[in-house]
Design an enzyme around this catalytic site. Structure first.
Site, PDB file in Angstrom:
ATOM      1  N   GLY A  24       0.213  -1.114   0.293  1.00  0.00           N
ATOM      2  CA  GLY A  24       0.587   0.059  -0.148  1.00  0.00           C
ATOM      3  C   GLY A  24       0.824   1.111   0.047  1.00  0.00           C
ATOM      4  N   ASP A  65      -4.672  11.735  -4.113  1.00  0.00           N
ATOM      5  CA  ASP A  65      -3.533  10.366  -3.051  1.00  0.00           C
ATOM      6  C   ASP A  65      -3.429  10.750  -1.736  1.00  0.00           C
ATOM      7  OD1 ASP A  65      -3.643   9.320  -5.776  1.00  0.00           O
ATOM      8  OD2 ASP A  65      -1.452   8.339  -5.507  1.00  0.00           O
ATOM      9  N   THR A  73      -5.010   8.989 -11.201  1.00  0.00           N
ATOM     10  CA  THR A  73      -4.486   9.903 -12.075  1.00  0.00           C
ATOM     11  C   THR A  73      -5.713  10.901 -12.726  1.00  0.00           C
ATOM     12  OG1 THR A  73      -1.770   9.782 -12.317  1.00  0.00           O
ATOM     13  CG2 THR A  73      -3.311  11.484 -13.673  1.00  0.00           C
ATOM     14  N   ALA A 104      -7.764  -0.778 -13.063  1.00  0.00           N
ATOM     15  CA  ALA A 104      -8.141  -1.318 -13.816  1.00  0.00           C
ATOM     16  C   ALA A 104      -6.392  -2.006 -12.901  1.00  0.00           C
ATOM     17  CB  ALA A 104      -7.740  -1.451 -15.382  1.00  0.00           C
ATOM     18  N   HIS A 199     -21.172  -9.711 -31.749  1.00  0.00           N
ATOM     19  CA  HIS A 199     -20.492 -11.552 -31.965  1.00  0.00           C
ATOM     20  C   HIS A 199     -19.184 -11.610 -33.432  1.00  0.00           C
ATOM     21  CE1 HIS A 199     -20.211 -15.966 -30.892  1.00  0.00           C
ATOM     22  NE2 HIS A 199     -20.315 -15.705 -32.683  1.00  0.00           N
TER      23      HIS A 199
END
Length: 217
Positions: A24, A65, A73, A104, A199
């Site tokens: 972390g 942050d 970001t 992600a 598809h």
């Protein structure tokens, strides 16, 4: 056997060649003198802010942050823009909705996600319908490769609104980024069901999920 043996809480063991220890991050606020002006921080040294990025001192705002909320970001950019719009652009209600931020993990296979986890939604008292798919992508049908893709839709049972999308597999970040628009617009499971599939793609599974995996909450 792998270089590492992991024992999971359920007693299952896994032999793996690599182990990632994610420790972390901690906001770097120690030398800013925040305590001298009364700005409140939490146990991780993050600046406490409200939904408008306002700290405990009314004229001090914090974004990105340093608040330890969504450490991405694009989120910091959006928060900065919202604060500027509100203070200088005349947009009085400008703020960032952090509940449906797509993110992600760029690994193999990649992970894409929008919205809370199933356990977090249940803990919040939401009654859910969960839809899942676990399959081998058509691109690997004849290659012999064992790569698979996992998808999950979490739907609010009362409103039919899709609350979260989670995916592990090839192209997950690209697919999830597109679905973030739908979730931000308040798409329901009925909207997904009414969408015609492209598809053959992996993404089509999100609009073909019909079988209820479980109802929770």
């Amino acid at each position: 056997p792998g270089a590492w043996r992991l024992t999971l809480p359920a007693g299952v063991t896994l032999d793996v060649p690599w182990l990632l220890n994610a420790t972390g991050r901690r906001p770097n606020t120690a030398d800013l003198g925040l305590e001298a002006i009364g700005v409140t921080t939490d146990s991780h040294a993050a600046v406490r802010v409200d939904a408008r990025c306002q700290s405990s001192v009314p004229h001090v705002f914090a974004i990105g942050d340093v608040t330890n909320r969504k450490n991405l970001t694009p989120v910091a950019i959006a928060e900065g823009r919202a604060v500027a719009d509100r203070l200088f652009g005349g947009v009085r209600d400008a703020q960032v909705d952090l509940s449906r931020v797509a993110s992600a993990v760029f690994m193999l296979p990649p992970i894409g996600t929008i919205g809370p986890s199933e356990s977090d939604l249940i803990a919040a008292g939401t009654t859910l319908r969960a839809y899942e798919a676990d399959f081998k992508p058509m691109r690997h049908a004849f290659t012999g490769r064992g790569e698979r893709t996992y998808m999950k839709l979490l739907v609010d049972d009362a409103s039919d609104r899709v609350l979260a999308v989670h995916m592990i597999g090839a192209d997950a970040p690209e697919i999830v980024q597109s679905l973030a628009v739908a979730l931000s617009a308040g798409a329901t499971k009925a909207h997904f069901d009414a969408t015609i599939a492209v598809h053959p793609t992996a993404a089509e599974e999100f609009v073909l999920l019909r079988t209820l995996a479980r109802r929770s909450g």
